[in-house]
Every structure is written in structure tokens, then in C-alpha cells.
Design an enzyme around this catalytic site. Structure first.
Site, mmCIF file in Angstrom:
data_model
loop_
_atom_site.group_PDB
_atom_site.id
_atom_site.type_symbol
_atom_site.label_atom_id
_atom_site.label_comp_id
_atom_site.label_asym_id
_atom_site.label_seq_id
_atom_site.Cartn_x
_atom_site.Cartn_y
_atom_site.Cartn_z
ATOM 1 N N ASP A 138 0.826 -1.205 0.000
ATOM 2 C CA ASP A 138 0.000 0.000 0.000
ATOM 3 C C ASP A 138 0.865 1.263 0.000
ATOM 4 O O ASP A 138 2.096 1.201 0.021
ATOM 5 C CB ASP A 138 -0.926 -0.067 1.236
ATOM 6 C CG ASP A 138 -2.292 0.563 0.993
ATOM 7 O OD1 ASP A 138 -2.430 1.338 0.023
ATOM 8 O OD2 ASP A 138 -3.215 0.290 1.773
ATOM 9 N N GLU A 185 -1.061 1.660 -5.169
ATOM 10 C CA GLU A 185 -0.624 3.049 -5.034
ATOM 11 C C GLU A 185 -1.682 3.970 -5.618
ATOM 12 O O GLU A 185 -1.468 5.174 -5.746
ATOM 13 C CB GLU A 185 0.779 3.084 -5.647
ATOM 14 C CG GLU A 185 1.420 4.349 -6.072
ATOM 15 C CD GLU A 185 0.866 4.878 -7.346
ATOM 16 O OE1 GLU A 185 1.287 5.969 -7.706
ATOM 17 O OE2 GLU A 185 0.002 4.233 -7.992
ATOM 18 N N ASP A 191 -9.977 3.695 -3.502
ATOM 19 C CA ASP A 191 -10.747 2.524 -3.055
ATOM 20 C C ASP A 191 -12.149 2.454 -3.652
ATOM 21 O O ASP A 191 -12.799 3.465 -3.898
ATOM 22 C CB ASP A 191 -10.859 2.526 -1.531
ATOM 23 C CG ASP A 191 -9.522 2.202 -0.876
ATOM 24 O OD1 ASP A 191 -8.530 2.004 -1.593
ATOM 25 O OD2 ASP A 191 -9.483 2.155 0.367
HETATM 26 C C1 GLA Z 1 -6.002 1.413 1.486
HETATM 27 C C2 GLA Z 1 -6.134 0.409 0.363
HETATM 28 C C3 GLA Z 1 -7.280 -0.540 0.669
HETATM 29 C C4 GLA Z 1 -7.019 -1.254 1.993
HETATM 30 C C5 GLA Z 1 -6.802 -0.250 3.104
HETATM 31 C C6 GLA Z 1 -6.308 -0.893 4.379
HETATM 32 O O1 GLA Z 1 -7.109 2.246 1.571
HETATM 33 O O2 GLA Z 1 -6.337 1.056 -0.858
HETATM 34 O O3 GLA Z 1 -7.453 -1.477 -0.370
HETATM 35 O O4 GLA Z 1 -5.886 -2.072 1.851
HETATM 36 O O5 GLA Z 1 -5.818 0.734 2.733
HETATM 37 O O6 GLA Z 1 -6.092 0.027 5.409
#
Ligand code: GLA
Length: 405
Positions: free
Chosen positions: A151, A184, A206
Site C-alpha cells: 500500500d 498506489e 478505493d
Molecule cells: C487502502 C487500500 C485498501 C485497503 C486499506 C487498508 O485504503 O487502498 O485497499 O488495503 O488501505 O487500510
């Protein structure tokens, strides 16, 4: 030996020991990876019991048989680093330890994935890998980890390409083949540099469990299925075997969408050759959800060895027409109704000029007759000699496989 020759040899020695970069582990994702990840449903509530039960359900639900391989633990599995800097799993939630868990997952014929972050902390505030990359990679290898999602939180001042390369090198050095999934969010255009670094890269922030919405969190936003789809514009040229555009883990079965919408969501991910990572509780999913996730004919579009992402051919009255070139001259076809209400669609194959610069494929509907298979009903649907007509409910898809043979 003269001085100059000695210098050259010395320089080559430095290159061999420290300067020459390794490669990623080639061939781990010749087709988009398939599996499950804890985040969308469980967020930080992860523990070994739930992961074991999920591995069991991968087998009993038919998901393993349909091609799902990875059981991935996302954020918050972490405990603390010890005095030497080695990371440990949270002892309360993973009392048997990660090695025992990976042994269990492997005993089911599945593979284990884990999560870390290129920065100082993960997005959930747990220890990140910054400064500990080689130790962490070694630890994951000792645990028997097969997949790393990496991440991008708490990375102020870091350069993305360098940060991800460092972890690639660390994984290489640790020696255990690990599928490297870059997360990323598309911020630094990973499609321009990540092909030699990892096997997939997230193209967006997300996902949110809705078909057509944006969820505002103040400093950042999550997106619904259509919003993520729209952000894929222009990216298909960058994807192919072993290097995929990742549209994020799926929300199929998480309750925010209707069955139509879940079906459309899954079809879109399949057509666009995104990794297929389920994000629901597969221990207790409905029959409808299981039928979507394990539809082998739709999965075959995603897993087609040609590895070419679908392209949008046309949009008419809020209905999008997508084509995906497949091996052996076949095509995947998806009509996607973005409208909330139903549409009557008609598509007269022989009048459409469908060709693809990227794969150099021409459907040549004027010359070639294809038979049609409806991949959601499983029924034959005539051929391309006759115009296609269909009633498409709102937020739903018609997905066909076109076969010239
Ligand atoms: C980010 C990632 C998600 C998840 C969260 C976990 O937002 O994009 O897919 O892994 O972190 O904290």
C-alpha cells in the site's frame, strides 16, 4: 594486471554485488490473479479462525474449482516489531502464528497473501515496511507467504517507483516467489513504470459498495463500480500477461448492490482483465452471489491467455458496448446498461466495424459469422447473421461469447 583493467573488473564486481537490479518473479500472473481479500468486508477485524474458515469455504463453495487461488489478509494483522526490527503477527488474533496459518492454507491447495505498506505506517496505522523492507520480505518468506499487496499510506517524501523497486528487490533477495500487487491508487501513474516491478497495480483509489456513487470521506473519496470503470479510459494499452490494471477488490455479495448490479460489476472486472479478488464473506454467501463469483464462462473471459483488456466500442442511449479479443479468434461482448431503468437494445453486427489496433484484430462481421453464447443464462443465443435484440434491465449486462468456429 594493468591499473585500468583492474578498475574495470572492480567496477563490474560492484555492479554484480550491489548495482545490478533483479527482475520481478516472472510468470506468476500470466492471467489476472484470482483470490479473496479480507478488507472490503472485515476491515481491521482479521483473525486466524476467520482466515482458516475462509480457506475452507474457498474449497467447499466451488471457488477454488473456479480458479480462485489466493487467500489474502489485508491490513491490521500486525503486532509489533521486536528489538531487532522483525515484525510479528498480532498474538491475540493470530495465536498460532503466520507459519501455521500458511501451512493450513497450503494444505487446502491454496496460497496465502499478506499486506504491507511502502510508508512508515499502513493505512490502518500499523507498522509499515519503510526501512525494514529486507527484513519484512525475509519474514514473509519464512512464513510461506505467496502474495504481497503493498500500500501507499504515510509515504510523504518517498518516490513511488523507487519505493516499490526496493520491495521488489527485497522479495527477490528473500528468494520465495511472491506475486507483487502494487496498491498506489494510480497516483503516480504506475502503468508507466511498474511493468518490471510488479504483477498488477491499482489504477484508482478505493472501491465503495455501490454501482453508481461517490462516497466522500473528506480528504479522500471512494468510488462505485461505474466511477472506477470510467477511470480506466486509456489504460488498456498498458496491461497484459503478468502486468495488469487492478480495478480493486470486488464488492460482489456485500449487500450494497442488487443482484443485477453485482452481476454487472463482476462482468466489467472480467472483461477489463482486472484481478478477480472477491471481497465478501464467502463462508455465508447467498446462492446468487456464489453463482456470480463462480461463473466459469465469464471467468474464462478474464482468464483468456491472450490477456487483452476489453475496449469500449460505442455508447448509445446510456448503453455501452464492449469487446474483448480472445484466443482462437473468439470475442467477448458486453452490453452494459448504465441507466437505472430498462432499455431495449439492438445491435446489428453486420453493420458494425469492430476492430482493435492494440491486438490487431478485426471482427469482420460482414464476412465472418460467429455463434453466440449467453454467458449468464448459459444458453446459445443464435449468431451474428441476425441483429441482436434484447431487453436490458437497469444497471445490468448482457454478456456473450462470440465463436467463429
Ligand atoms: C487502502 C487500500 C485498501 C485497503 C486499506 C487498508 O485504503 O487502498 O485497499 O488495503 O488501505 O487500510
Amino acid at each position: 594486471m594493468n591499473i585500468r583493467k583492474g578498475m574495470v573488473l572492480g567496477f563490474m564486481g560492484i555492479l554484480a554485488t550491489s548495482g545490478a537490479l533483479a527482475q520481478k518473479f516472472e510468470g506468476l500472473a500470466k492471467t489476472p490473479q484470482m483470490g479473496w481479500n479480507s478488507w472490503n468486508k472485515f476491515a481491521c477485524n482479521v483473525n486466524e479462525q476467520m482466515i482458516r474458515e475462509t480457506a475452507d469455504a474457498m474449497v467447499s463453495s466451488g471457488m477454488k474449482d473456479a480458479g480462485y487461488l489466493y487467500v489474502n489478509i489485508d491490513d491490521c494483522w500486525h503486532g509489533e516489531r521486536d528489538v531487532k526490527g522483525f515484525i510479528h503477527a498480532n498474538a491475540e488474533h493470530f495465536p498460532s502464528g503466520m507459519k501455521a496459518l500458511s501451512d493450513y492454507v497450503h494444505s487446502k491447495g491454496l496460497k496465502l497473501g499478506i499486506y504491507s505498506d511502502a510508508g512508515w505506517k499502513t493505512c490502518g496505522g500499523r507498522p509499515g515496511s519503510r526501512g525494514y523492507e529486507y527484513q519484512d520480505a525475509l519474514t514473509y518468506a519464512e512464513w510461506g507467504v505467496d502474495y504481497l499487496k503493498y500500500d501507499w499510506c504515510e509515504t510523504n517524501g518517498l518516490k513511488a517507483e523507487g519505493a516499490y523497486l526496493t520491495m521488489r528487490e527485497a522479495l527477490r533477495k528473500a528468494g520465495r516467489p511472491v506475486l507483487f500487487s502494487l496498491c498506489e491508487w494510480g497516483d503516480n501513474k504506475p502503468w508507466d513504470w511498474a511493468k518490471p516491478v510488479g504483477h498488477s497495480w491499482r489504477t484508482t483509489g478505493d472501491i465503495w459498495d455501490c454501482f453508481d456513487c461517490i462516497e466522500d470521506h473528506g480528504t479522500w473519496q471512494s468510488r462505485g463500480v461505474l466511477q472506477i470503470l470510467d477511470l480506466q479510459e486509456g489504460l488498456r494499452v498498458h496491461a497484459g500477461p503478468d502486468h495488469w490494471n487492478d480495478m480493486d477488490m470486488m464488492e460482489v455479495g456485500n449487500g450494497g448492490m442488487s443482484v443485477n448490479e453485482d452481476r454487472a460489476h463482476f462482468s466489467i472486472w472480467a472483461m477489463l482483465a482486472s484481478p478477480l479478488i472477491a471481497g465478501n464473506d464467502i463462508r455465508s454467501m447467498s446462492k446468487e452471489t456464489a453463482a456470480i463469483l463462480t461463473n466459469k464462462a465469464v471467468i474464462a473471459l478474464n482468464q483468456d491467455p491472450l490477456g487483452v483488456q476489453a475496449f469500449k466500442y460505442a455508447t448509445r442511449d446510456g448503453v455501452e458496448y464492449w469487446f474483448k479479443p480472445l484466443e482462437n479468434g473468439d470475442w467477448g461482448f458486453m452490453a452494459l446498461n448504465r441507466n437505472k431503468d430498462a432499455r431495449k437494445v439492438s445491435f446489428d453486427w453486420k453493420k458494425e466495424i469492430v476492430n482493435d489496433d492494440l491486438s490487431k484484430r478485426d471482427a469482420a462481421f460482414g464476412k465472418t459469422r460467429y455463434s453466440l453464447q449467453n454467458l449468464w443464462t448459459g444458453r446459445a443465443a443464435g449468431n451474428t447473421a441476425k441483429a441482436l435484440t434484447a431487453d436490458l434491465p437497469g444497471h445490468d449486462v448482457l454478456v456473450l461469447r462470440l465463436s467463429a468456429r
